[in-house]
Design a protein around this motif. Structure first.
Motif, PDB file in Angstrom:
ATOM      1  N   GLY A 153       0.812  -1.211   0.000  1.00  0.00           N
ATOM      2  CA  GLY A 153       0.000   0.000   0.000  1.00  0.00           C
ATOM      3  C   GLY A 153       0.844   1.257   0.000  1.00  0.00           C
ATOM      4  O   GLY A 153       0.448   2.294  -0.544  1.00  0.00           O
ATOM      5  N   GLY A 154       2.036   1.169   0.609  1.00  0.00           N
ATOM      6  CA  GLY A 154       2.947   2.309   0.599  1.00  0.00           C
ATOM      7  C   GLY A 154       3.420   2.649  -0.809  1.00  0.00           C
ATOM      8  O   GLY A 154       3.519   3.827  -1.178  1.00  0.00           O
ATOM      9  N   PHE A 155       3.695   1.610  -1.601  1.00  0.00           N
ATOM     10  CA  PHE A 155       4.068   1.857  -3.002  1.00  0.00           C
ATOM     11  C   PHE A 155       2.906   2.500  -3.759  1.00  0.00           C
ATOM     12  O   PHE A 155       3.110   3.383  -4.600  1.00  0.00           O
ATOM     13  N   GLN A 156       1.693   2.055  -3.450  1.00  0.00           N
ATOM     14  CA  GLN A 156       0.521   2.641  -4.094  1.00  0.00           C
ATOM     15  C   GLN A 156       0.337   4.101  -3.685  1.00  0.00           C
ATOM     16  O   GLN A 156       0.016   4.965  -4.514  1.00  0.00           O
ATOM     17  N   LEU A 157       0.555   4.391  -2.403  1.00  0.00           N
ATOM     18  CA  LEU A 157       0.450   5.760  -1.908  1.00  0.00           C
ATOM     19  C   LEU A 157       1.488   6.667  -2.588  1.00  0.00           C
ATOM     20  O   LEU A 157       1.179   7.802  -2.966  1.00  0.00           O
ATOM     21  N   ILE A 158       2.707   6.166  -2.755  1.00  0.00           N
ATOM     22  CA  ILE A 158       3.745   6.963  -3.418  1.00  0.00           C
ATOM     23  C   ILE A 158       3.352   7.260  -4.854  1.00  0.00           C
ATOM     24  O   ILE A 158       3.585   8.370  -5.363  1.00  0.00           O
ATOM     25  N   ALA A 159       2.726   6.282  -5.534  1.00  0.00           N
ATOM     26  CA  ALA A 159       2.257   6.517  -6.900  1.00  0.00           C
ATOM     27  C   ALA A 159       1.218   7.635  -6.930  1.00  0.00           C
ATOM     28  O   ALA A 159       1.228   8.494  -7.824  1.00  0.00           O
ATOM     29  N   ASP A 160       0.311   7.637  -5.939  1.00  0.00           N
ATOM     30  CA  ASP A 160      -0.688   8.708  -5.855  1.00  0.00           C
ATOM     31  C   ASP A 160      -0.031  10.060  -5.590  1.00  0.00           C
ATOM     32  O   ASP A 160      -0.351  11.072  -6.233  1.00  0.00           O
ATOM     33  N   LEU A 161       0.894  10.090  -4.630  1.00  0.00           N
ATOM     34  CA  LEU A 161       1.539  11.355  -4.273  1.00  0.00           C
ATOM     35  C   LEU A 161       2.387  11.888  -5.423  1.00  0.00           C
ATOM     36  O   LEU A 161       2.546  13.099  -5.560  1.00  0.00           O
ATOM     37  N   ASN A 162       2.927  10.999  -6.243  1.00  0.00           N
ATOM     38  CA  ASN A 162       3.665  11.458  -7.425  1.00  0.00           C
ATOM     39  C   ASN A 162       2.746  12.202  -8.385  1.00  0.00           C
ATOM     40  O   ASN A 162       3.148  13.201  -9.002  1.00  0.00           O
ATOM     41  N   LEU A 163       1.497  11.719  -8.523  1.00  0.00           N
ATOM     42  CA  LEU A 163       0.546  12.390  -9.413  1.00  0.00           C
ATOM     43  C   LEU A 163       0.140  13.745  -8.846  1.00  0.00           C
ATOM     44  O   LEU A 163       0.047  14.734  -9.591  1.00  0.00           O
ATOM     45  N   TYR A 164      -0.096  13.818  -7.534  1.00  0.00           N
ATOM     46  CA  TYR A 164      -0.394  15.108  -6.906  1.00  0.00           C
ATOM     47  C   TYR A 164       0.804  16.064  -7.062  1.00  0.00           C
ATOM     48  O   TYR A 164       0.627  17.262  -7.288  1.00  0.00           O
ATOM     49  N   TYR A 165       1.998  15.517  -6.929  1.00  0.00           N
ATOM     50  CA  TYR A 165       3.201  16.336  -7.067  1.00  0.00           C
ATOM     51  C   TYR A 165       3.322  16.887  -8.493  1.00  0.00           C
ATOM     52  O   TYR A 165       3.703  18.044  -8.685  1.00  0.00           O
ATOM     53  N   ASP A 166       2.989  16.064  -9.475  1.00  0.00           N
ATOM     54  CA  ASP A 166       3.031  16.532 -10.871  1.00  0.00           C
ATOM     55  C   ASP A 166       2.057  17.683 -11.086  1.00  0.00           C
ATOM     56  O   ASP A 166       2.371  18.658 -11.788  1.00  0.00           O
ATOM     57  N   TRP A 167       0.861  17.573 -10.487  1.00  0.00           N
ATOM     58  CA  TRP A 167      -0.103  18.679 -10.592  1.00  0.00           C
ATOM     59  C   TRP A 167       0.472  19.936  -9.940  1.00  0.00           C
ATOM     60  O   TRP A 167       0.381  21.032 -10.497  1.00  0.00           O
ATOM     61  N   ALA A 168       1.052  19.761  -8.758  1.00  0.00           N
ATOM     62  CA  ALA A 168       1.591  20.913  -8.028  1.00  0.00           C
ATOM     63  C   ALA A 168       2.741  21.556  -8.798  1.00  0.00           C
ATOM     64  O   ALA A 168       2.881  22.786  -8.810  1.00  0.00           O
ATOM     65  N   THR A 169       3.565  20.752  -9.441  1.00  0.00           N
ATOM     66  CA  THR A 169       4.703  21.286 -10.198  1.00  0.00           C
ATOM     67  C   THR A 169       4.248  22.259 -11.277  1.00  0.00           C
ATOM     68  O   THR A 169       4.915  23.260 -11.560  1.00  0.00           O
ATOM     69  N   SER A 170       3.088  21.981 -11.863  1.00  0.00           N
ATOM     70  CA  SER A 170       2.591  22.809 -12.961  1.00  0.00           C
ATOM     71  C   SER A 170       1.756  23.993 -12.489  1.00  0.00           C
ATOM     72  O   SER A 170       1.399  24.844 -13.307  1.00  0.00           O
ATOM     73  N   ASN A 171       1.438  24.046 -11.189  1.00  0.00           N
ATOM     74  CA  ASN A 171       0.471  25.053 -10.747  1.00  0.00           C
ATOM     75  C   ASN A 171       0.924  25.942  -9.596  1.00  0.00           C
ATOM     76  O   ASN A 171       0.434  27.067  -9.488  1.00  0.00           O
ATOM     77  N   VAL A 172       1.798  25.474  -8.725  1.00  0.00           N
ATOM     78  CA  VAL A 172       2.110  26.249  -7.526  1.00  0.00           C
ATOM     79  C   VAL A 172       3.551  26.737  -7.564  1.00  0.00           C
ATOM     80  O   VAL A 172       4.375  26.257  -8.342  1.00  0.00           O
ATOM     81  N   ASP A 173       3.848  27.684  -6.685  1.00  0.00           N
ATOM     82  CA  ASP A 173       5.180  28.263  -6.601  1.00  0.00           C
ATOM     83  C   ASP A 173       6.113  27.333  -5.828  1.00  0.00           C
ATOM     84  O   ASP A 173       5.656  26.401  -5.159  1.00  0.00           O
ATOM     85  N   PRO A 174       7.432  27.540  -5.907  1.00  0.00           N
ATOM     86  CA  PRO A 174       8.389  26.652  -5.235  1.00  0.00           C
ATOM     87  C   PRO A 174       8.170  26.521  -3.734  1.00  0.00           C
ATOM     88  O   PRO A 174       8.386  25.445  -3.170  1.00  0.00           O
ATOM     89  N   ASP A 175       7.766  27.599  -3.064  1.00  0.00           N
ATOM     90  CA  ASP A 175       7.538  27.519  -1.617  1.00  0.00           C
ATOM     91  C   ASP A 175       6.410  26.551  -1.289  1.00  0.00           C
ATOM     92  O   ASP A 175       6.492  25.775  -0.326  1.00  0.00           O
ATOM     93  N   THR A 176       5.336  26.595  -2.065  1.00  0.00           N
ATOM     94  CA  THR A 176       4.219  25.677  -1.836  1.00  0.00           C
ATOM     95  C   THR A 176       4.573  24.268  -2.267  1.00  0.00           C
ATOM     96  O   THR A 176       4.112  23.289  -1.664  1.00  0.00           O
ATOM     97  N   LEU A 177       5.401  24.135  -3.280  1.00  0.00           N
ATOM     98  CA  LEU A 177       5.807  22.804  -3.767  1.00  0.00           C
ATOM     99  C   LEU A 177       6.554  22.033  -2.683  1.00  0.00           C
ATOM    100  O   LEU A 177       6.544  20.789  -2.681  1.00  0.00           O
ATOM    101  N   ARG A 178       7.187  22.747  -1.755  1.00  0.00           N
ATOM    102  CA  ARG A 178       7.890  22.084  -0.643  1.00  0.00           C
ATOM    103  C   ARG A 178       6.965  21.196   0.160  1.00  0.00           C
ATOM    104  O   ARG A 178       7.382  20.137   0.666  1.00  0.00           O
ATOM    105  N   PHE A 179       5.713  21.576   0.293  1.00  0.00           N
ATOM    106  CA  PHE A 179       4.756  20.772   1.053  1.00  0.00           C
ATOM    107  C   PHE A 179       4.587  19.407   0.408  1.00  0.00           C
ATOM    108  O   PHE A 179       4.573  18.374   1.093  1.00  0.00           O
TER     109      PHE A 179
END
Length: 360
Positions: A270-296
């Motif tokens: 399940g941890g591997f599955q969670l990381i796959a999900d968080l990678n997708l959220y991270y990809d969205w954040a990379t395209s939309n938020v500033d570097p300070d928010t991307l740290r979260f």
């Protein structure tokens, strides 16, 4: 109204050329100044009333559009139609057909509600643009025509007061409208995760093969976020406001994801599955938020590795994360602990993590 004020100033300029001791000159100047003062106040007050009224209507429309589908806890994508009850006496085919009808109704309801929300969001962005034009027009008029008669440093002058009142009223209205739109976006995202994220996503059975692709709940949530923020990307002339808007969505989304993780007991697969999900959220954040928010999102993605590590390596991993200040300004120690405690085997390995712990 601007033209009315300009005509009054033109008349004032004519009388200003008269002899200083001329009684008519003095009376005319006093009268014209009063007209200018009252006209300026009327312009500002009317603009404030008009802008506040429009934003209030917009806020009501946006909230109603989203609330129409919540039905006691849902979100924009909830179905406002009553669920179809399938009797136990129905055959399998009949039950399947009824379920299909319900699914079709729900999809249609979701589509209509999302269209309503998108329309309200676009109206709000249009009003932001119009309000910006209003402020620019007033500022140009003030600088070009009024500054000849009004000192910019005279904070007691009614023209300066009303100009500031207009600017503050528009700023406050935009802030309230932004908060309403962000609240609706995040409420719907949370609703998708609450209803679509399954226990088996992060605690799969031992005989289930690992796919390492994002879960359905994650995919739907990111799709909705992309649709909701697409209109914001068009705000090319108001980049600062756009960045603030998207940054606030990013920070609130982070907390939604954090609370979503805490709902589950997560195994190693399940941890591997969670990381796959968080990678997708991270990809969205990379395209939309500033570097300070991307740290979260970076910190949350790094912390998720705690679910795939062997128990003996967990404490060293956390010590390394704290030494690199990964969580500074992102998560409190208590929040980090709550995430780590979501490991399905945490009761058995608790002493290996917490014993003589000097960093959590």
């Amino acid at each position: 109204m601007v033209l009315t004020n300009r005509e009054a100033m033109d008349r004032l300029a004519v009388f200003a050329e008269a002899p200083p001791d001329m009684r008519l000159r003095k009376l005319a100047i006093v009268a014209e100044l009063k007209e200018l003062e009252h006209a300026a106040m009327f312009v500002m007050v009317s603009q404030v009333i008009r802008s506040q009224g429009r934003y209030s209507v917009l806020g009501t429309t946006a909230t109603a559009s989203a609330g129409a589908g919540r039905g006691g806890g849902g979100g924009v994508g909830s179905s406002s139609t009553s669920p179809i009850t399938v009797s136990s006496s129905l055959t399998g085919n009949t039950a399947s057909a009824s379920t299909t009808v319900y699914s079709a109704q729900r999809v249609q309801a979701e589509k209509e509600l999302r269209e309503k929300f998108a329309s309200a969001e676009l109206k709000f962005l249009e009003l932001i643009h119009l309000s910006d034009l209003v402020v620019q027009m007033v500022e140009i008029y003030y600088k070009k025509d009024l500054c000849a008669f009004v000192s910019e440093t005279d904070f007691l002058n009614i023209c300066n007061q009303e100009k500031k009142a207009l600017e503050h009223a528009i700023d406050d209205s935009v802030a309230v409208g932004m908060d309403s739109v962000i609240e609706i976006i995040l409420r719907q995202t949370q609703h998708i995760l609450d209803t679509e994220q399954q226990t088996q996503d992060y605690h799969p059975d031992s005989n289930v093969s690992l796919t390492l692709t994002p879960t359905l709940a994650c995919t739907r949530a990111v799709q909705f976020l992309g649709e909701s923020t697409a209109a914001l990307q068009s705000m090319t002339t108001q980049r600062q406001m756009r960045d603030v808007f998207l940054g606030e969505i990013g920070v609130r989304l982070f907390h939604v994801l954090l609370e979503n993780i805490k709902r589950f007991q997560i195994t190693e697969p399940g941890g591997f599955q969670l990381i796959a999900d968080l990678n997708l959220y991270y990809d969205w954040a990379t395209s939309n938020v500033d570097p300070d928010t991307l740290r979260f999102f970076t910190a949350l993605k790094d912390l998720a590795n705690c679910f795939i590590l062997a128990p003996r390596d967990l404490r060293g991993f956390l010590r390394d994360q704290y030494s690199r200040r990964t969580f500074d300004g992102v998560m409190r120690s208590e929040e980090v602990y709550d995430v780590v405690a979501c490991r399905a085997d945490y009761r058995q390995i608790r002493t290996q993590v917490e014993g003589h712990c000097d960093f959590m």
